[in-house]
Motif scaffolding. Structure first.
Motif: not given
Ligand code: DC
Length: 230
Positions: A137-141
């Motif tokens: 939730g923070t980096v990938v999507f």
């Protein structure tokens, strides 16, 4: 009905994978366990002799990353996806305590994360996916329509993991498992690259006192609400 991206993050052994897989099944979405991808690279590093004690030979590992082929393949017998490393099924080997002990050290390496994040984004480009990990939730999507942050007390998580390892025939002491859970929490939450933290807008679920059915219902309801929104 519109398809969404569901990002599930949280500490190790919170039971994320079990409920994420169940949710993906109910929605007919793809499920990706990103921890398995970090574990596969760790297994490779261990087998190649790039890890000794708490030290990883990052230069040698990075030089070999481009030769590493990591993919999930459906296993018709279990109905699940197994992790394949360079064409070999390593689903069992990546779940040992030996790999669990070394994986946090490998997942702090920026080049490793870069490679895996790119693969993960590709897997989710058409949405209709439930992905679990530490930085989904923070980096990938960061634009995922639904973000969940799962948590539970270290004791509860260690007991769950201990039981899993015993069931798999590994001989371990409970204290050793608890120590590993604590150590991984510390490294996962304090590393400089993509540390584990709650994504903005994430729904926090503490499942210390929740059964599987209750967790699933909670997530399924949340997902259906978001899918209906436009
Ligand atoms: O979910 P798991 O316990 O199988 O994950 C194994 C390790 O991989 C965990 O200690 C941290 C790392 N990991 C990560 O850094 N980022 C992810 N998206 C998933 C896992």
């Amino acid at each position: 009905m519109r398809k969404i991206t569901i990002a599930i993050d949280g500490f190790s052994s919170t039971g994320k994978s079990t409920v994420a897989r169940q949710l993906a099944g109910a929605l007919a979405y793809a499920y990706v366990d990103t921890g398995a991808m970090y574990r596969a690279i760790t297994l490779y590093a261990l087998r190649s002799g790039f890890i000794s004690g708490d030290t990883v030979d990052q230069d040698r590992l990075n030089a070999n990353l481009k030769h590493l082929h990591i993919e999930f393949r459906h296993n018709p017998e279990t109905g699940r996806s197994d992790m394949y490393l360079n064409g070999k099924n390593v689903e069992k080997e990546i779940r040992t305590l030996e790999v669990s002990r070394a994986v946090s050290q490998v997942s702090v390496i920026p080049e490793v994360r870069e490679k895996l994040v790119a693969l993960q984004r590709k897997m989710g480009e058409n949405k209709g996916i439930v992905m679990d990990g530490r930085d989904i939730g923070t980096v990938v999507f960061p634009d995922a329509e639904l973000k969940i942050f799962m948590t539970a007390s270290p004791d509860i998580r260690a007991s769950r993991r201990y039981k899993e390892l015993l069931d798999r025939g590994e001989e371990v002491a409970y204290e050793e498992v608890l120590e590993n859970v604590r150590k991984r929490d510390h490294i996962d939450a304090n590393r400089s690259v993509s540390p584990l933290k709650q994504a903005q807008g994430a729904v926090v679920i503490d499942n210390s006192d929740m059964g599987l059915e209750e967790q699933f219902e909670r997530l399924h309801n949340l997902a259906q609400q978001v899918i209906r929104e436009d």
